[in-house]
Design a protein around this motif. Sequence first.
Motif, short mmCIF file in Angstrom:
data_model
loop_
_atom_site.label_atom_id
_atom_site.label_comp_id
_atom_site.label_asym_id
_atom_site.label_seq_id
_atom_site.Cartn_x
_atom_site.Cartn_y
_atom_site.Cartn_z
N ARG A 67 -15.26 -17.84 43.47
CA ARG A 67 -16.03 -16.74 42.86
C ARG A 67 -15.43 -16.40 41.51
O ARG A 67 -14.24 -16.58 41.28
N SER A 68 -16.29 -15.86 40.64
CA SER A 68 -15.84 -15.48 39.31
C SER A 68 -16.13 -14.02 39.00
O SER A 68 -15.98 -13.58 37.86
N ASP A 69 -16.57 -13.26 40.01
CA ASP A 69 -16.97 -11.87 39.78
C ASP A 69 -15.89 -10.86 40.14
O ASP A 69 -16.14 -9.68 40.26
#
Length: 280
Positions: A67-69
């Motif tokens: 994930r990148s959030d």
Amino acid sequence: MSPKTFLVSLAAVASLLIGGSQAAAQAPSQQPGAQAAAPSAIAPAEPASSSYVLGRDDVVEVGLLGRSDFGGRARVQADGTIQLPFIGKIPAADKTTAELSETVRTALRTGGFFSDPVVVVEVVGYASRYVTVLGAVNSPGLIPLNRPFRLSEILARVGGVRDTAADHLIVRSEDGRERKFVIRELATGDAEQDPYVSAGDKIYAPAAETFYIYGQVNSPGVYPIQSGMTVRMALVRGAGLTPSGSDKKVEATRNGKKVKLSLSDLVEPGDVLFVGERLF
């Protein structure tokens, strides 16, 4: 204005316009207020081990696998916490990266932000766990402890000792305790003779104490004293006796007095050894 003069003027204006357009095309474009890229954060020479304990001013990078959030870089503050998105302040000091990962994971789940996050924590800057290396070494300075290090490994990190160094190191712990370690035994001895260093240790390589030898030796001069050096070893250091030298006629000037020495006697710092001639 005659037609000929008008045509000449028109050609001159056209030439100026074309030249200006070419110069504008060749000039590098630069947006107002543009700035150079910021330098990257301090990066360690090698990753921290799983046993590395975080401390004040260490920098960590926190993220979620796949994930990148969520995530980012954070510095351990004076109160021992780091600031992260969504969950705010999280205790970080005195934790390993695995323990901090679990703390962040629990906070994300408890807050309802993610159902089953896989948290990844990496140390990207070391500031809290150092040893100080001083004295007659090739590269004195601060060495970060990103994993457990033995004394021999720290010595290798600073390029070893100089030719003028003594044959031992002095390690002073934060509690004031001092220990002496013979450099040769760091490689040849057991684990007790090459211990792990601790954060805050000060490692000092003293300059070697010396003696002077002259008379019937092949290479008179000043030489460093090794631990347990005898007169026999001192004669070898001076390249041996000359053909007329006698190992039974060695005396030292020590503290202003003449002292006759045998081959098994120990050499003391500041000794001036004289080797006399043998009788024919």
